[in-house]
Design an enzyme around this catalytic site. Structure first.
Site, PDB file in Angstrom:
ATOM      1  N   HIS A  19       0.650  -1.012  -0.104  1.00 31.87           N
ATOM      2  CA  HIS A  19      -0.076  -0.020  -0.046  1.00 31.87           C
ATOM      3  C   HIS A  19       0.864   1.281   0.085  1.00 31.87           C
ATOM      4  O   HIS A  19       2.113   1.114  -0.074  1.00 31.87           O
ATOM      5  CB  HIS A  19      -0.930  -0.006   1.172  1.00 31.87           C
ATOM      6  CG  HIS A  19      -0.542  -0.105   2.418  1.00 31.87           C
ATOM      7  ND1 HIS A  19       0.418   0.933   2.897  1.00 31.87           N
ATOM      8  CD2 HIS A  19      -0.608  -0.814   3.607  1.00 31.87           C
ATOM      9  CE1 HIS A  19       0.815   0.559   4.192  1.00 31.87           C
ATOM     10  NE2 HIS A  19       0.005  -0.613   4.491  1.00 31.87           N
ATOM     11  N   HIS A  22       4.062   1.263   2.338  1.00 33.44           N
ATOM     12  CA  HIS A  22       5.069   0.482   1.746  1.00 33.44           C
ATOM     13  C   HIS A  22       5.887   1.151   0.703  1.00 33.44           C
ATOM     14  O   HIS A  22       7.023   1.124   0.620  1.00 33.44           O
ATOM     15  CB  HIS A  22       4.795  -1.004   1.395  1.00 33.44           C
ATOM     16  CG  HIS A  22       4.032  -1.498   2.215  1.00 33.44           C
ATOM     17  ND1 HIS A  22       2.809  -2.191   2.095  1.00 33.44           N
ATOM     18  CD2 HIS A  22       4.041  -2.342   3.526  1.00 33.44           C
ATOM     19  CE1 HIS A  22       2.327  -2.643   3.028  1.00 33.44           C
ATOM     20  NE2 HIS A  22       3.093  -2.794   4.087  1.00 33.44           N
ATOM     21  N   CYS A 127      -0.509 -10.686  23.856  1.00 38.28           N
ATOM     22  CA  CYS A 127      -1.300 -10.123  22.776  1.00 38.28           C
ATOM     23  C   CYS A 127      -0.835 -10.680  21.521  1.00 38.28           C
ATOM     24  O   CYS A 127       0.235 -10.852  21.222  1.00 38.28           O
ATOM     25  CB  CYS A 127      -1.294  -8.618  22.580  1.00 38.28           C
ATOM     26  SG  CYS A 127      -1.990  -7.960  21.037  1.00 38.28           S
ATOM     27  N   CYS A 130       0.385  -8.007  18.956  1.00 39.03           N
ATOM     28  CA  CYS A 130       1.888  -7.811  19.151  1.00 39.03           C
ATOM     29  C   CYS A 130       2.803  -8.724  19.172  1.00 39.03           C
ATOM     30  O   CYS A 130       4.064  -8.501  19.007  1.00 39.03           O
ATOM     31  CB  CYS A 130       2.000  -7.076  20.660  1.00 39.03           C
ATOM     32  SG  CYS A 130       0.666  -5.373  20.681  1.00 39.03           S
ATOM     33  N   CYS A 144      -5.161  -4.395  24.565  1.00 39.45           N
ATOM     34  CA  CYS A 144      -4.102  -3.937  24.043  1.00 39.45           C
ATOM     35  C   CYS A 144      -4.418  -2.460  23.426  1.00 39.45           C
ATOM     36  O   CYS A 144      -5.260  -2.581  22.626  1.00 39.45           O
ATOM     37  CB  CYS A 144      -3.623  -5.080  22.960  1.00 39.45           C
ATOM     38  SG  CYS A 144      -2.322  -4.249  21.879  1.00 39.45           S
ATOM     39  N   HIS A 147      -3.933  -2.929  19.499  1.00 38.01           N
ATOM     40  CA  HIS A 147      -4.910  -3.660  18.876  1.00 38.01           C
ATOM     41  C   HIS A 147      -6.255  -3.988  19.360  1.00 38.01           C
ATOM     42  O   HIS A 147      -7.269  -4.441  18.632  1.00 38.01           O
ATOM     43  CB  HIS A 147      -4.176  -5.243  18.782  1.00 38.01           C
ATOM     44  CG  HIS A 147      -3.023  -5.267  17.793  1.00 38.01           C
ATOM     45  ND1 HIS A 147      -1.935  -5.148  18.733  1.00 38.01           N
ATOM     46  CD2 HIS A 147      -2.784  -5.460  16.620  1.00 38.01           C
ATOM     47  CE1 HIS A 147      -0.899  -5.330  17.744  1.00 38.01           C
ATOM     48  NE2 HIS A 147      -1.611  -5.240  16.589  1.00 38.01           N
ATOM     49  N   LYS A 298      -6.136   7.391   8.859  1.00 38.03           N
ATOM     50  CA  LYS A 298      -5.213   6.485   8.945  1.00 38.03           C
ATOM     51  C   LYS A 298      -5.616   5.256   7.777  1.00 38.03           C
ATOM     52  O   LYS A 298      -6.671   4.921   7.769  1.00 38.03           O
ATOM     53  CB  LYS A 298      -4.898   5.826  10.270  1.00 38.03           C
ATOM     54  CG  LYS A 298      -3.753   5.422  10.794  1.00 38.03           C
ATOM     55  CD  LYS A 298      -3.507   5.008  11.917  1.00 38.03           C
ATOM     56  CE  LYS A 298      -2.489   3.981  11.734  1.00 38.03           C
ATOM     57  NZ  LYS A 298      -2.055   2.977  13.137  1.00 38.03           N
ATOM     58  N   LYS A 301      -7.128  -1.707   6.130  1.00 41.01           N
ATOM     59  CA  LYS A 301      -7.690  -2.453   5.484  1.00 41.01           C
ATOM     60  C   LYS A 301      -9.037  -2.381   5.545  1.00 41.01           C
ATOM     61  O   LYS A 301      -9.865  -2.420   4.430  1.00 41.01           O
ATOM     62  CB  LYS A 301      -7.229  -3.999   5.918  1.00 41.01           C
ATOM     63  CG  LYS A 301      -7.102  -4.954   4.638  1.00 41.01           C
ATOM     64  CD  LYS A 301      -6.404  -6.242   5.070  1.00 41.01           C
ATOM     65  CE  LYS A 301      -6.211  -7.280   4.267  1.00 41.01           C
ATOM     66  NZ  LYS A 301      -5.653  -8.521   4.903  1.00 41.01           N
TER      67      LYS A 301
HETATM   68 ZN   LIG Z   1      -1.445  -6.016  20.540  1.00 36.39          ZN
END
Ligand SMILES: [Zn+2]
Length: 518
Positions: A19, A22, A127, A130, A144, A147, A298, A301
């Site tokens: 994307h 990258h 997590c 992570c 988390c 996440h 931001k 996906k």
């Molecule tokens: Zn996490």
């Protein structure tokens, strides 16, 4: 100091397709490589993908594939995308490559031998996103922080890299080397992580095979695989030839790591401590960039706003997209992308400004000078100003590229374009050409803008390689880049010989007329 310039991108995690984020890092790496090569340095450009880790096993399972098949498929997509876009890496590494497995086991062996690995019982909240146990600071309301999911309680015996013993050394090294981590805000962030009481401790570097067998086996305990970050970071050594290639240390001496700010901790803390433990000199620079926000959000996906580089190429041409990325992000800060911004930027800078200078110069050279760079007559202050503007741009570009400020480099180049356009307007050769007595003035004017265009094309080559090559070809010097040295050669006036045959050609960057959002 090493005469190598070795640039690395992160090895991308192949849980999604390439994307805008990258693409940005890879484009910056490509641009820096091209510049440093034209500056006469030896260069190496390393990119690739991270194949291991728990997240890959999760997404692969969801796709009904094995982790190795899934990672191989998406990795191939990354590699092909960069090839298609002309981003000229020297190596595309996969962490499943046999030489990388060897390098990781070698480093693990060295660090273990040195007494920096301990076996400990650990109980905590883990997590999966992570891929590590979380501390209080990593959580908000029991979830988390990154996440937004609940960690699982786990108890495990694992190997720990006793990283904390290197924190004082690292803090000193960062204080003593102002550009070790840049820009400064990230240097300060890492120093804050290293301060006592920040919660950063030793690093768990193993996963029991009983729950994860997708990874590199520990050489000193075959019941465990290596933690994905410990494995991934070592790609920067493997990719440069560690430990067997005789050139690896020279390449390593000039290493420039480019990363996004989301992976500052592993690169700013884990990695230098790992290198120290393995007896390897620290990297030269860690250069950290911000995020691209797309349509003010931001990139994610689920929002479907990832911006595929292939789609941008189809719609606008890759160099237009590449130019926008380099011109509109100030390295280190966040930046915004919308198609409207891209169209406005490309039309203003590339179609109207640069494109106009090129087409006016080449068309008038064809019309008034038989398509050849004319012999100049007498020159004066106006001509000197154009020459000075080009020379100034060359020096500014060199400084800006070395400070990782591509947007400033492009600003400098376009100040030279402005100066040449202003000069052309002031001399107005299309009017002067009507008066036979001003014939020498017309020749001087077109000679001057041809010299300026040559300098501009050389300076643009690392940023817009295709457009620069086209421009040099039309100026009758298609091989100029093969021998050019930047920045000096861009300042050389009179290097484009009178009599050289030029060609008009189609618009370098056609104006984008269609509304961006359809
Ligand atoms: Zn996490």
């Amino acid at each position: 100091m090493s005469d190598w310039f070795s640039v690395t991108t992160p090895i991308y995690y192949p849980n999604a397709e390439p994307h805008i984020g990258h693409t940005y890092t890879t484009v910056v790496a490509d641009t820096l490589t091209r510049y440093h090569r034209l500056a006469g340095e030896k260069t190496f450009f390393l990119t690739g993908t991270d194949q291991h880790g728990e997240k890959i096993t999760e997404v692969a399972a969801a796709a009904g594939e094995s982790p190795s098949a899934f990672a191989a498929r998406i990795s191939a997509l990354f590699e092909q995308t960069w090839r298609d876009l002309g981003l000229g890496f020297d190596r595309f590494i996969r962490t499943t490559d046999p030489d990388h497995v060897r390098a990781v086991q070698h480093v693990l062996g060295v660090v273990h031998e040195a007494g920096d690995v301990e076996f400990r019982e650990y109980e905590g909240l883990y997590c999966v996103g992570c891929e590590r146990f979380l501390t209080e600071r990593d959580m908000v309301d029991g979830l988390c922080r990154d996440h937004e999911r609940a960690p699982e309680p786990r108890s495990e015996s694992n190997y720990f890299f006793t990283m904390s013993k290197y924190f004082d050394w690292l803090a000193d090294h960062i204080r003593d080397h102002a550009d070790f981590i840049r820009p400064e805000r990230y240097r300060n962030e890492v120093l804050a992580m290293l301060r006592e009481g920040s919660g950063l401790e030793d690093l768990c570097i193993s996963r029991p095979k009983s729950r994860l067998d997708w990874g590199i086996e520990l050489p000193f305990d075959r019941d465990y695989v290596c933690y994905v970050w410990f494995d991934a970071l070592i790609n920067y050594l493997t990719g440069l030839g560690y430990p067997d290639d005789p050139d690896w240390e020279k390449r390593w001496g000039g290493v420039e790591h480019l990363i996004g700010k989301d992976i500052l901790k592993p690169h700013g803390v884990f990695w230098p401590c790992m290198l120290r433990a393995a007896g390897i000199a620290p990297y030269r620079h860690l250069s950290v960039h911000g995020y691209w926000n797309v349509d003010e959000r931001k990139v994610s996906k689920s929002l479907g706003n990832m911006i595929s580089p292939g789609a941008m190429r189809e719609k606008y041409g890759f160099e237009a997209f590449r130019y926008f990325l380099l011109r509109d992000m100030s390295y280190g800060l966040d930046a915004g992308f919308t198609e409207e911004l891209l169209v406005t930027r490309v039309n203003a800078d590339l179609a109207n400004n640069l494109g106009n200078l090129a087409s006016r110069t080449l068309n008038m050279t064809a019309r008034y000078c038989d398509g050849r760079v004319p012999e100049p007559g007498e020159t004066g202050d106006l001509e000197r100003e154009v020459a000075d503007a080009t020379a100034r741009a060359a020096d500014e570009v060199d400084a800006a590229v070395r400070a990782l400020e591509a947007h400033r480099a492009l600003e400098s180049i376009f100040r030279a374009v402005d100066a040449a356009n202003r000069y052309l307007d002031a001399r107005a050769p299309w009017k002067a050409a009507k008066d036979p007595e001003r014939e020498a003035e017309v020749r001087t004017t077109l000679y001057t803008v041809c010299q300026s265009l040559r300098g501009i094309a050389l300076l643009l080559a690392p940023f817009l390689p295709e457009a620069a090559a086209t421009l040099l070809e039309r100026l009758g010097i298609p091989d100029a880049l093969a021998t050019a040295r930047l920045p000096e050669d861009a300042k050389r006036w009179d290097a484009l010989a009178a009599g050289t045959a030029t060609t008009k050609g189609a618009a370098l960057f056609p104006r984008i007329e269609s509304p961006a959002a359809e």
